[in-house]
Design an enzyme around this catalytic site. Structure first.
Site, PDB file in Angstrom:
ATOM      1  N   CYS A 136      -4.924   2.506  -1.038  1.00  0.00           N
ATOM      2  CA  CYS A 136      -4.688   0.941  -1.620  1.00  0.00           C
ATOM      3  C   CYS A 136      -4.859   0.606  -0.496  1.00  0.00           C
ATOM      4  CB  CYS A 136      -3.379   0.924  -2.209  1.00  0.00           C
ATOM      5  SG  CYS A 136      -3.886  -0.902  -3.224  1.00  0.00           S
ATOM      6  N   ASP A 182      -8.548   3.678 -13.009  1.00  0.00           N
ATOM      7  CA  ASP A 182      -8.020   2.386 -12.256  1.00  0.00           C
ATOM      8  C   ASP A 182      -9.160   1.485 -11.971  1.00  0.00           C
ATOM      9  OD1 ASP A 182      -8.417   1.438  -9.046  1.00  0.00           O
ATOM     10  OD2 ASP A 182      -8.648   4.027  -8.456  1.00  0.00           O
ATOM     11  N   HIS A 214      -4.086   4.276 -11.416  1.00  0.00           N
ATOM     12  CA  HIS A 214      -4.039   3.570  -9.816  1.00  0.00           C
ATOM     13  C   HIS A 214      -2.455   3.435  -9.707  1.00  0.00           C
ATOM     14  CE1 HIS A 214      -5.821   0.898  -5.819  1.00  0.00           C
ATOM     15  NE2 HIS A 214      -4.227   0.656  -6.167  1.00  0.00           N
TER      16      HIS A 214
END
Length: 257
Positions: A136, A182, A214
């Site tokens: 991330c 996501d 996600h």
């Protein structure tokens, strides 16, 4: 010069700031490298093994930072698979979860401040790490560090903040552990990234897990079979990915991280 440099993995969205806290007892320690707080956990097979001592994984955390419970447990798992793990706290003690339920918290300003902090502290921290040892938010910085000759391979889990050129410029083997759902790195972007890697004849590997979103690799719902299995298999896959290339580097006589 490429014709386009479209955003493929967008900025952090709401999915990056939610998740479930996992149970467990972290085994690592908090140390300081170049005046930057760092989570350190020694590989289970590193004591007395000069090669294993150099199997170093650099953990670049999401917005929760390396000292968040879930992220410490992921780092511990990697250490139990024979790696010494260093997790830099480029938030300098100010991860996002400390602001949970804080009235008036401006997430955009926090993100801007955090990127400024990461850009400032990461180079000096990396220099100190390479001098010592030879999933991330962190994706952009993973791609940047992979340009360093000392890096053997790189891996990303549900990335953010990446453009086409990040994939065009990758020089080391790259693994991506991805979620079916996501909004930050959606299916269309994932396919474009793969097309670029194929065109560049890069060495790469995609994992894609159904039934997860996600953040699954670090903050999945432990009561969800898909979430639990995806998190575990993502970590296993990443460990195997690094073992392959680090082990090959030792066999060929290279001395890299």
């Amino acid at each position: 010069m490429s014709a386009t440099n479209r955003v493929l993995a967008g900025p952090s969205g709401d999915c990056c700031f939610t998740g479930f806290r996992h149970e467990g007892t972290p085994i690592g320690n908090k140390i300081t490298i170049a005046n930057v707080p760092t989570y350190f956990v020694e590989g289970s097979s590193s004591k007395g093994d000069s090669e294993a001592e150099r199997r170093i994984l650099i953990f670049l955390a999401d917005v929760y930072g390396p000292f968040y419970q879930n992220n410490m447990l992921v780092q511990d798992f990697l250490a139990q698979n024979g790696f010494t793990v260093l997790g830099i706290d480029y938030f300098m003690g100010d991860p996002v979860h400390l602001h949970d339920n804080e009235q008036g918290f401006d997430r955009s300003k926090w993100m801007e401040k955090s990127h400024d902090s990461a850009r400032e502290v990461l180079p000096k921290w990396w220099e100190a790490v390479t001098a010592k040892y030879g999933y991330c938010f962190g994706a952009r910085y993973t791609m940047q560090l992979s340009d360093d000759d000392v890096i053997v391979a790189a891996a990303l889990a549900h990335p953010a903040f990446l453009n086409e050129d990040h994939f065009r410029n990758i020089k080391k083997p790259l693994m991506l552990s991805c979620a079916e759902t996501d909004h930050t790195f959606p299916l269309q972007s994932r396919r474009i990234a793969e097309d670029i890697l194929v065109e560049r004849k890069a060495q790469y590997f995609f994992q894609v897990f159904s039934g997860v979103a996600h953040g699954f690799a670090s903050r999945s719902d432990p009561s969800s079979p898909d979430g639990r299995w995806g998190k575990e298999q993502s970590a296993h896959g990443i460990a195997l990915w690094f073992h392959r290339f680090i082990d090959e580097s030792f066999q060929s006589g290279r001395k890299e991280i």
